[in-house]
Design a protein around this motif. Structure first.
Motif, PDB file in Angstrom:
ATOM      1  N   VAL A   1      39.621  63.589  34.648  1.00 17.44           N
ATOM      2  CA  VAL A   1      38.274  63.238  34.907  1.00 17.44           C
ATOM      3  C   VAL A   1      36.966  64.457  35.073  1.00 17.44           C
ATOM      4  CG1 VAL A   1      36.334  62.136  36.072  1.00 17.44           C
ATOM      5  CG2 VAL A   1      38.155  60.780  35.717  1.00 17.44           C
ATOM      6  N   GLY A   2      38.166  65.321  35.615  1.00 22.12           N
ATOM      7  CA  GLY A   2      36.816  66.830  35.855  1.00 22.12           C
ATOM      8  C   GLY A   2      36.828  67.388  34.054  1.00 22.12           C
ATOM      9  N   GLY A   3      37.803  67.686  33.520  1.00 23.79           N
ATOM     10  CA  GLY A   3      37.680  67.990  32.491  1.00 23.79           C
ATOM     11  C   GLY A   3      36.891  66.680  31.119  1.00 23.79           C
ATOM     12  N   SER A   4      36.091  66.094  31.564  1.00 23.34           N
ATOM     13  CA  SER A   4      35.249  65.445  30.689  1.00 23.34           C
ATOM     14  C   SER A   4      34.149  66.258  30.902  1.00 23.34           C
ATOM     15  CB  SER A   4      35.426  64.103  30.473  1.00 23.34           C
ATOM     16  OG  SER A   4      36.693  63.399  30.047  1.00 23.34           O
ATOM     17  N   ILE A   5      34.095  65.680  32.265  1.00 25.00           N
ATOM     18  CA  ILE A   5      32.532  66.106  32.877  1.00 25.00           C
ATOM     19  C   ILE A   5      32.159  67.554  32.433  1.00 25.00           C
ATOM     20  CG2 ILE A   5      31.397  66.757  35.069  1.00 25.00           C
ATOM     21  CD1 ILE A   5      32.909  64.473  36.841  1.00 25.00           C
ATOM     22  N   GLU A   6      33.369  69.110  32.536  1.00 27.48           N
ATOM     23  CA  GLU A   6      33.547  70.189  32.470  1.00 27.48           C
ATOM     24  C   GLU A   6      32.485  70.184  30.720  1.00 27.48           C
ATOM     25  OE1 GLU A   6      33.423  74.320  32.586  1.00 27.48           O
ATOM     26  OE2 GLU A   6      33.122  72.733  33.773  1.00 27.48           O
ATOM     27  N   ALA A   7      33.541  69.268  30.410  1.00 31.42           N
ATOM     28  CA  ALA A   7      32.897  68.649  27.932  1.00 31.42           C
ATOM     29  C   ALA A   7      31.702  69.150  28.564  1.00 31.42           C
ATOM     30  CB  ALA A   7      33.988  68.267  27.644  1.00 31.42           C
ATOM     31  N   ALA A   8      31.214  68.166  29.247  1.00 30.22           N
ATOM     32  CA  ALA A   8      29.944  67.253  28.851  1.00 30.22           C
ATOM     33  C   ALA A   8      28.809  67.790  29.420  1.00 30.22           C
ATOM     34  CB  ALA A   8      29.335  65.587  29.831  1.00 30.22           C
ATOM     35  N   ASP A   9      29.371  69.324  30.522  1.00 29.32           N
ATOM     36  CA  ASP A   9      28.340  70.305  31.541  1.00 29.32           C
ATOM     37  C   ASP A   9      28.059  71.566  30.058  1.00 29.32           C
ATOM     38  OD1 ASP A   9      26.386  69.892  33.745  1.00 29.32           O
ATOM     39  OD2 ASP A   9      28.804  70.377  35.081  1.00 29.32           O
ATOM     40  N   ILE A  10      29.568  71.674  29.627  1.00 31.41           N
ATOM     41  CA  ILE A  10      29.272  73.157  28.545  1.00 31.41           C
ATOM     42  C   ILE A  10      28.216  72.954  27.391  1.00 31.41           C
ATOM     43  CG2 ILE A  10      30.429  73.545  26.822  1.00 31.41           C
ATOM     44  CD1 ILE A  10      33.442  73.868  28.827  1.00 31.41           C
TER      45      ILE A  10
ATOM     46  N   SER B   1      40.218  82.458  23.255  1.00 34.79           N
ATOM     47  CA  SER B   1      38.823  82.648  23.760  1.00 34.79           C
ATOM     48  C   SER B   1      37.683  81.383  23.833  1.00 34.79           C
ATOM     49  CB  SER B   1      37.875  83.216  23.350  1.00 34.79           C
ATOM     50  OG  SER B   1      37.616  83.564  21.654  1.00 34.79           O
ATOM     51  N   GLN B   2      37.917  80.246  23.048  1.00 37.48           N
ATOM     52  CA  GLN B   2      37.919  79.199  22.461  1.00 37.48           C
ATOM     53  C   GLN B   2      38.315  78.060  23.616  1.00 37.48           C
ATOM     54  OE1 GLN B   2      39.337  79.029  19.054  1.00 37.48           O
ATOM     55  NE2 GLN B   2      37.244  78.695  18.210  1.00 37.48           N
ATOM     56  N   MET B   3      39.446  78.903  25.043  1.00 34.73           N
ATOM     57  CA  MET B   3      39.619  77.667  25.881  1.00 34.73           C
ATOM     58  C   MET B   3      39.318  77.669  27.093  1.00 34.73           C
ATOM     59  SD  MET B   3      43.639  77.131  25.015  1.00 34.73           S
ATOM     60  CE  MET B   3      43.681  76.107  25.728  1.00 34.73           C
ATOM     61  N   ARG B   4      38.912  76.633  27.727  1.00 36.94           N
ATOM     62  CA  ARG B   4      38.467  76.682  29.321  1.00 36.94           C
ATOM     63  C   ARG B   4      39.346  75.601  30.124  1.00 36.94           C
ATOM     64  NH1 ARG B   4      36.238  79.575  26.386  1.00 36.94           N
ATOM     65  NH2 ARG B   4      33.508  80.155  25.989  1.00 36.94           N
ATOM     66  N   GLU B   5      39.346  75.571  31.109  1.00 39.36           N
ATOM     67  CA  GLU B   5      40.328  75.126  31.962  1.00 39.36           C
ATOM     68  C   GLU B   5      38.788  73.543  32.888  1.00 39.36           C
ATOM     69  OE1 GLU B   5      42.346  77.190  34.451  1.00 39.36           O
ATOM     70  OE2 GLU B   5      43.838  77.433  33.238  1.00 39.36           O
ATOM     71  N   PRO B   6      39.252  72.667  33.363  1.00 39.75           N
ATOM     72  CA  PRO B   6      38.859  71.960  34.285  1.00 39.75           C
ATOM     73  C   PRO B   6      38.775  72.016  35.367  1.00 39.75           C
ATOM     74  CG  PRO B   6      40.203  70.599  32.944  1.00 39.75           C
ATOM     75  CD  PRO B   6      40.290  72.057  32.346  1.00 39.75           C
ATOM     76  N   ARG B   7      38.194  71.856  36.242  1.00 39.16           N
ATOM     77  CA  ARG B   7      38.290  71.656  37.607  1.00 39.16           C
ATOM     78  C   ARG B   7      38.220  70.018  37.972  1.00 39.16           C
ATOM     79  NH1 ARG B   7      33.474  68.244  38.860  1.00 39.16           N
ATOM     80  NH2 ARG B   7      31.487  68.496  38.005  1.00 39.16           N
ATOM     81  N   ALA B   8      38.698  70.002  39.282  1.00 43.76           N
ATOM     82  CA  ALA B   8      38.620  68.200  39.292  1.00 43.76           C
ATOM     83  C   ALA B   8      37.201  67.307  39.695  1.00 43.76           C
ATOM     84  CB  ALA B   8      39.657  68.478  41.049  1.00 43.76           C
ATOM     85  N   ALA B   9      37.290  66.741  39.333  1.00 44.41           N
ATOM     86  CA  ALA B   9      36.458  66.063  39.664  1.00 44.41           C
ATOM     87  C   ALA B   9      35.876  65.206  41.285  1.00 44.41           C
ATOM     88  CB  ALA B   9      36.305  64.234  38.877  1.00 44.41           C
ATOM     89  N   THR B  10      34.943  65.682  41.762  1.00 43.78           N
ATOM     90  CA  THR B  10      34.975  64.718  43.505  1.00 43.78           C
ATOM     91  C   THR B  10      35.370  63.725  43.223  1.00 43.78           C
ATOM     92  OG1 THR B  10      32.184  65.154  43.158  1.00 43.78           O
ATOM     93  CG2 THR B  10      33.596  67.374  43.203  1.00 43.78           C
ATOM     94  N   GLU B  11      35.120  63.600  44.533  1.00 47.89           N
ATOM     95  CA  GLU B  11      34.942  61.913  44.848  1.00 47.89           C
ATOM     96  C   GLU B  11      33.274  61.579  44.445  1.00 47.89           C
ATOM     97  OE1 GLU B  11      36.323  58.816  48.283  1.00 47.89           O
ATOM     98  OE2 GLU B  11      37.189  60.869  48.517  1.00 47.89           O
TER      99      GLU B  11
ATOM    100  N   ASN C   1      38.342  56.038  35.018  1.00 45.70           N
ATOM    101  CA  ASN C   1      37.868  55.663  32.661  1.00 45.70           C
ATOM    102  C   ASN C   1      36.966  57.251  33.196  1.00 45.70           C
ATOM    103  OD1 ASN C   1      35.919  54.973  30.885  1.00 45.70           O
ATOM    104  ND2 ASN C   1      35.884  53.298  31.140  1.00 45.70           N
ATOM    105  N   ASP C   2      37.399  58.319  32.839  1.00 45.19           N
ATOM    106  CA  ASP C   2      36.941  59.674  32.593  1.00 45.19           C
ATOM    107  C   ASP C   2      36.042  59.893  31.945  1.00 45.19           C
ATOM    108  OD1 ASP C   2      37.724  61.377  29.390  1.00 45.19           O
ATOM    109  OD2 ASP C   2      38.886  59.509  30.606  1.00 45.19           O
ATOM    110  N   ALA C   3      35.712  59.246  30.808  1.00 48.03           N
ATOM    111  CA  ALA C   3      34.542  58.558  30.311  1.00 48.03           C
ATOM    112  C   ALA C   3      33.331  58.230  30.257  1.00 48.03           C
ATOM    113  CB  ALA C   3      34.760  57.948  28.939  1.00 48.03           C
ATOM    114  N   SER C   4      33.335  57.070  30.892  1.00 51.72           N
ATOM    115  CA  SER C   4      32.654  55.898  31.999  1.00 51.72           C
ATOM    116  C   SER C   4      31.961  57.276  32.784  1.00 51.72           C
ATOM    117  CB  SER C   4      32.801  54.533  32.508  1.00 51.72           C
ATOM    118  OG  SER C   4      33.140  54.009  31.827  1.00 51.72           O
ATOM    119  N   VAL C   5      32.548  57.905  33.613  1.00 51.89           N
ATOM    120  CA  VAL C   5      31.915  58.614  34.966  1.00 51.89           C
ATOM    121  C   VAL C   5      31.068  60.328  34.042  1.00 51.89           C
ATOM    122  CG1 VAL C   5      32.325  60.462  36.019  1.00 51.89           C
ATOM    123  CG2 VAL C   5      33.896  58.653  35.868  1.00 51.89           C
ATOM    124  N   ALA C   6      31.741  60.971  32.916  1.00 44.73           N
ATOM    125  CA  ALA C   6      31.045  61.809  31.909  1.00 44.73           C
ATOM    126  C   ALA C   6      29.601  61.343  31.586  1.00 44.73           C
ATOM    127  CB  ALA C   6      32.102  61.966  30.493  1.00 44.73           C
ATOM    128  N   ILE C   7      29.843  59.904  31.353  1.00 43.62           N
ATOM    129  CA  ILE C   7      27.889  59.651  30.894  1.00 43.62           C
ATOM    130  C   ILE C   7      27.517  59.153  31.928  1.00 43.62           C
ATOM    131  CG2 ILE C   7      27.539  57.601  29.829  1.00 43.62           C
ATOM    132  CD1 ILE C   7      30.232  57.426  27.783  1.00 43.62           C
TER     133      ILE C   7
END
Length: 393
Positions: free
Chosen positions: A110-119, A45-55, A150-156
């Motif tokens: 990258v999508g995983g880090s964006i998903e974490a940020a959105d959550i 119940s604590q796990m989430r699947e990321p999507r792929a980042a868009t261009e 750079n997933d961190a830079s994209v997420a920020i």
């Protein structure tokens, strides 16, 4: 126990593999998840699947030319032109060689880090952990240091664009977080704090105290380099002081942290002499400050760590245990010789080329003081004074 944290992971992230002999091995993601599950600390119940980042999202931190080159080199048989250009884009080196499917698997990360940020930013959870992320060396137009995008830079950048809040980036990898630093070097709304081994002897050679940002971003970049063979006490003394002062000064709305676990004495790619203790203590400090200043908002990413058998699974597990306020953490403080789950040891002992540690924390007797301990500690204090000279006490 709080359940207000999510664990972001997808099996596709295991395909981020340069070759069979490369030190960046995604098997560590499986080992960490398995350790947490066998310890009863990670539930479906604590796990989430990321999507792929868009261009469009990748363009928040990377140039169109670079993305086009990554795509071209991701083909099963890249064109001669793409291969000829690969050196210019940093994707034909021993550290960061191109590989089939590179674009798709990295945009999933990258999508995983964006998903974490959105959550976190949408209030669905206070904390989110994405261990597949933390690829902090990639530059806008160049891969480097095992990092393609750079997933961190994209997420920020995504947080800034969508939510318009102030972001503190905290980098605990033994290697300087150069890619993220340069991405926001002129931005007064993003503060970057990197705690790392000095670049005098270690890739990428940057991260000196005088790298403070430019223009409106001057003072928003803080680097705290430490000496080779720095041990736990000096590392933690510096980390706690630097982070607490920067948070009080900057007052972020959210903390995004990168958790390379390669400052451990057993890591083969650096020279710092710490134990697993720092990986239990650093998240505790971040967690406390996130609740004190950011309403709990905390996004944590993975990063380096190249002793995948003896160090990474334990170090990363402490991060999740902190986020979920799991009672195992308090038990570990009372029983530092608490054994790892027998089922986990049985699962991985036959696969590991090295003898696995029997306990969650390193045995104290394993870490004898370095001959120059006092000298190193004093040198770190002097450097830290320079690093923090513009950050109020």
């Amino acid at each position: 126990m709080s359940q207000n944290a999510v664990y972001v992971f997808h099996d596709d992230e295991l395909r981020y593999r340069f070759n069979d002999t490369h030190p960046f091995d995604p098997e560590r993601l499986l080992m960490t998840r398995d350790l947490l599950e066998k310890a009863g600390a990670l539930q479906p119940s604590q796990m989430r699947e990321p999507r792929a980042a868009t261009e469009e999202e990748l363009l928040l931190a990377h140039t169109p030319e670079y993305i086009a080159e990554v795509k071209a080199l991701s083909e099963p048989a890249p064109s001669e032109q793409a291969i000829a250009d690969s050196d210019r884009f940093g994707l034909n080196t021993e550290d960061t060689p191109f590989f089939p499917g590179m674009h798709d698997v990295t945009r999933r990360i990258v999508g995983g880090s964006i998903e974490a940020a959105d959550i976190v930013m949408s209030g669905r959870a206070d904390h989110a952990l994405h261990l597949g992320g933390g690829l902090h060396h990639a530059l806008p137009n160049k891969g480097a240091g095992f990092c393609v995008y750079n997933d961190a830079s994209v997420a920020i950048a995504y947080i800034r664009k969508r939510y318009g809040v102030k972001v503190l980036y905290v980098d605990t990898d033994v290697h300087h977080g150069d890619g993220v630093q340069w991405s926001f070097y002129h931005d007064p709304h993003v503060c970057t704090l990197s705690f790392h081994e000095t670049g005098k002897y270690l890739f990428p050679g940057t991260g000196a105290p005088n790298e403070r940002g430019e223009g409106e971003g001057y003072g928003m970049c803080v680097n705290v380099p430490v000496e080779p063979y720095t041990e736990d006490d000096s590392w933690l003394e510096g980390f706690d002081e630097a982070l607490e002062r920067v948070v009080r000064f900057f007052k972020p709305d959210v903390i995004v942290s990168q958790h390379g676990c390669d400052a451990h004495a057993l890591d083969p790619l650096a020279h710092v002499h710490c134990s697993t203790r720092i990986y239990m203590e650093m998240p505790k400090t971040i967690h406390s400050l996130a609740h004190q200043y950011c309403q709990g908002r905390w996004v944590a990413l993975g990063g380096g760590g190249y002793d995948i058998w003896r160090v990474v699974p334990r170090a990363w597990s402490f991060l999740w245990l902190t986020m979920t306020e799991h009672p195992l953490l308090e038990r570990l403080r009372q029983e530092p010789d608490l054994p790892l789950p027998a089922a986990w040891l049985a699962e991985w002992a036959g696969k590991s080329p090295l003898e696995l540690p029997p306990t969650w924390l390193d045995a104290v007797h394993e870490w004898t003081p370095m001959p120059r301990r006092d000298e190193i500690t004093e040198k770190n204090r002097r450097t830290r004074e320079i690093s923090l000279m513009y950050v109020p006490k």
